[in-house]
Write a protein that holds these residues in place. Structure first.
Motif, PDB file in Angstrom:
ATOM      1  N   HIS A 244      11.530   8.420  26.125  1.00 55.85           N
ATOM      2  CA  HIS A 244      11.853   7.442  27.013  1.00 55.85           C
ATOM      3  C   HIS A 244      12.979   6.481  26.643  1.00 55.85           C
ATOM      4  O   HIS A 244      12.865   5.496  27.071  1.00 55.85           O
ATOM      5  CB  HIS A 244      10.825   6.702  27.347  1.00 55.85           C
ATOM      6  CG  HIS A 244       9.356   7.196  28.282  1.00 55.85           C
ATOM      7  ND1 HIS A 244       8.799   8.139  27.609  1.00 55.85           N
ATOM      8  CD2 HIS A 244       8.870   7.126  29.183  1.00 55.85           C
ATOM      9  CE1 HIS A 244       7.646   8.819  28.373  1.00 55.85           C
ATOM     10  NE2 HIS A 244       7.995   8.151  29.427  1.00 55.85           N
ATOM     11  N   ALA A 245      14.131   7.235  26.528  1.00 55.56           N
ATOM     12  CA  ALA A 245      15.189   6.662  25.880  1.00 55.56           C
ATOM     13  C   ALA A 245      15.728   5.392  26.887  1.00 55.56           C
ATOM     14  O   ALA A 245      16.118   4.208  26.383  1.00 55.56           O
ATOM     15  CB  ALA A 245      16.339   7.691  25.500  1.00 55.56           C
ATOM     16  N   GLU A 246      15.907   5.925  28.065  1.00 53.78           N
ATOM     17  CA  GLU A 246      16.309   4.922  29.002  1.00 53.78           C
ATOM     18  C   GLU A 246      15.640   3.628  29.158  1.00 53.78           C
ATOM     19  O   GLU A 246      16.126   2.461  29.061  1.00 53.78           O
ATOM     20  CB  GLU A 246      16.803   5.349  30.457  1.00 53.78           C
ATOM     21  CG  GLU A 246      17.816   6.271  30.416  1.00 53.78           C
ATOM     22  CD  GLU A 246      19.096   5.835  29.932  1.00 53.78           C
ATOM     23  OE1 GLU A 246      19.601   4.685  30.135  1.00 53.78           O
ATOM     24  OE2 GLU A 246      19.751   6.470  28.845  1.00 53.78           O
ATOM     25  N   LEU A 247      14.340   3.658  29.186  1.00 53.44           N
ATOM     26  CA  LEU A 247      13.377   2.514  29.265  1.00 53.44           C
ATOM     27  C   LEU A 247      13.744   1.747  28.174  1.00 53.44           C
ATOM     28  O   LEU A 247      13.730   0.389  28.250  1.00 53.44           O
ATOM     29  CB  LEU A 247      11.794   3.083  29.380  1.00 53.44           C
ATOM     30  CG  LEU A 247      10.877   2.139  29.316  1.00 53.44           C
ATOM     31  CD1 LEU A 247      10.635   1.302  30.896  1.00 53.44           C
ATOM     32  CD2 LEU A 247       9.469   2.685  29.041  1.00 53.44           C
ATOM     33  N   PHE A 248      13.436   2.192  26.915  1.00 52.96           N
ATOM     34  CA  PHE A 248      13.789   1.334  25.731  1.00 52.96           C
ATOM     35  C   PHE A 248      15.076   0.820  25.524  1.00 52.96           C
ATOM     36  O   PHE A 248      15.295  -0.110  25.169  1.00 52.96           O
ATOM     37  CB  PHE A 248      13.348   2.288  24.456  1.00 52.96           C
ATOM     38  CG  PHE A 248      11.917   2.507  24.228  1.00 52.96           C
ATOM     39  CD1 PHE A 248      11.282   1.581  24.022  1.00 52.96           C
ATOM     40  CD2 PHE A 248      11.687   3.859  24.822  1.00 52.96           C
ATOM     41  CE1 PHE A 248       9.782   2.007  23.813  1.00 52.96           C
ATOM     42  CE2 PHE A 248      10.098   4.061  24.569  1.00 52.96           C
ATOM     43  CZ  PHE A 248       9.178   3.203  24.292  1.00 52.96           C
ATOM     44  N   ARG A 249      16.066   1.647  25.958  1.00 51.17           N
ATOM     45  CA  ARG A 249      17.510   1.153  25.860  1.00 51.17           C
ATOM     46  C   ARG A 249      17.410  -0.020  26.995  1.00 51.17           C
ATOM     47  O   ARG A 249      18.325  -1.187  26.255  1.00 51.17           O
ATOM     48  CB  ARG A 249      18.408   2.046  26.147  1.00 51.17           C
ATOM     49  CG  ARG A 249      19.366   2.874  25.084  1.00 51.17           C
ATOM     50  CD  ARG A 249      20.424   3.634  25.341  1.00 51.17           C
ATOM     51  NE  ARG A 249      20.366   4.752  24.417  1.00 51.17           N
ATOM     52  CZ  ARG A 249      19.948   5.869  25.228  1.00 51.17           C
ATOM     53  NH1 ARG A 249      19.942   6.308  26.459  1.00 51.17           N
ATOM     54  NH2 ARG A 249      20.055   7.073  24.230  1.00 51.17           N
TER      55      ARG A 249
END
Ligand code: A2P
Length: 321
Positions: A244-249
């Motif tokens: 969920h890279a985008e969510l965390f970024r």
């Protein structure tokens, strides 16, 4: 460590009170509720949510989410000495369970093990005693304890990523409820809960319900010994930073981001490595300060490098045991 930690400013933390009830002057707690909080009765683990009424003591209104309290099990050790205090994290929001400041809650997992050498059954003294308690039973309570693992003094100024393994979920149950109950709350919150199997997830329905009613709250699970419900392979909590890279970024790439982790010792290394892979160097540096020479490749990092060579900044809160 202190030099590096001071390099990155962290949020101001609220003043807390501690040791209002030391072991020689414990408060009286009465069990008012106790229920299993695993996702399914099929779980091999026994974990209970236990609520204590501490009215009449010095504790009501003076214990915050993120702090813990002590319990004094009755009886003596094999050597005939009184049992020592055992600490348990508060699982309710500041202000008390269900908004009643007389009530404090915690999350207790029965310790049931086999001695590695003698293969004799080992039962944890305090956890099994606590889980056996019935409504109406009285216990001796100490504390509060802890002044670092807290929500910031100005909670709305931040967005949050919470990582929990097992009963490390307890403080986040309180913190998430606290944040979501604030009027006009606007913080973005992601909670990642790690368990061996889906049956072992704690407060699962509760977090799903909160997610359904709060668009700014995302609840993710990470199952380590079976596939995820969407078919992806077993994983630890830190793998969610990749899936969920985008969510965390979106949360961690701004000045508002804070990271909290609570649970098994060892999880902090995986989280730091995951953050390194997720974020550009200047953003990673908000959360972790690296000793010279470590910047290029996280695969060789070890737990022993934390905190001297891999130093969490004040934007990263760790409670591992
Ligand atoms: P596993 O035991 O499969 O290796 P519980 O306390 O309920 O057993 O849950 C703890 C969870 O944390 C388990 O899923 C466990 O996986 C996982 N875990 C164990 N070691 C680590 C680690 N180093 N980083 C993140 N999660 C971990």
């Amino acid at each position: 460590m202190s030099d590096r930690r001071t390099a990155e400013p962290g949020p101001a933390l609220p003043q807390v009170e501690m040791h209002l009830h030391p072991p020689d002057r414990p408060a009286r707690g009465v069990v008012v509720e106790t229920y299993s909080c695993t996702a399914s009765p099929k779980s091999a683990a026994f974990v209970r949510h236990i609520v204590l009424d501490v009215s009449g003591s010095d504790l009501p209104g003076r214990i915050r989410a993120g702090q813990s309290f002590g319990v004094l099990p009755p009886g003596t050790t094999e050597q005939g000495r009184p049992h020592k205090v055992r600490l348990y994290s508060i699982a309710n929001a500041t202000g008390g369970e269900g908004g009643d400041e007389n009530l404090i809650a915690t999350t207790v997992k029965r310790t049931i093990d086999e001695h590695w050498e003698t293969h004799r059954l080992f039962l944890g003294v305090a956890s099994n005693w606590l889980c056996d308690l019935q409504v109406g039973d009285e216990i001796r309570v100490t504390g509060p304890n802890g002044k670092r693992f807290l929500l910031p003094a100005r909670p709305d100024d931040h967005d949050y990523v919470f990582f929990a393994t097992g009963t490390g979920i307890a403080p986040f149950r309180g913190m998430v409820r606290e944040l979501l109950s604030r009027p006009d709350h606007r913080s973005k919150i992601v909670l990642v809960m790690g368990s061996p199997f889906g049956t072992d997830l704690l407060y699962h329905k509760e977090f799903r319900a909160l997610q359904d009613t709060h668009p700014n709250f995302t609840y993710l699970s990470a199952l380590s010994r079976e596939s995820q419900p969407d078919g992806s392979p077993p994983m630890y909590v830190q793998s969610r930073l990749g899936s969920h890279a985008e969510l965390f970024r979106g949360i961690l790439s701004t000045e508002r981001g804070l990271v909290y982790a609570c649970g098994l010792a060892g999880m902090e290394l995986g989280i730091v490595q995951g953050l390194y892979r997720l974020l550009p160097a200047e953003e990673f540096a908000r959360y972790v300060t690296l000793a010279p020479g470590l910047e290029s490749d996280p695969t060789g990092w070890t737990r022993r490098m934390i905190p001297r060579e891999i130093a969490p900044t004040r934007r990263m809160f760790l409670e591992v045991y």
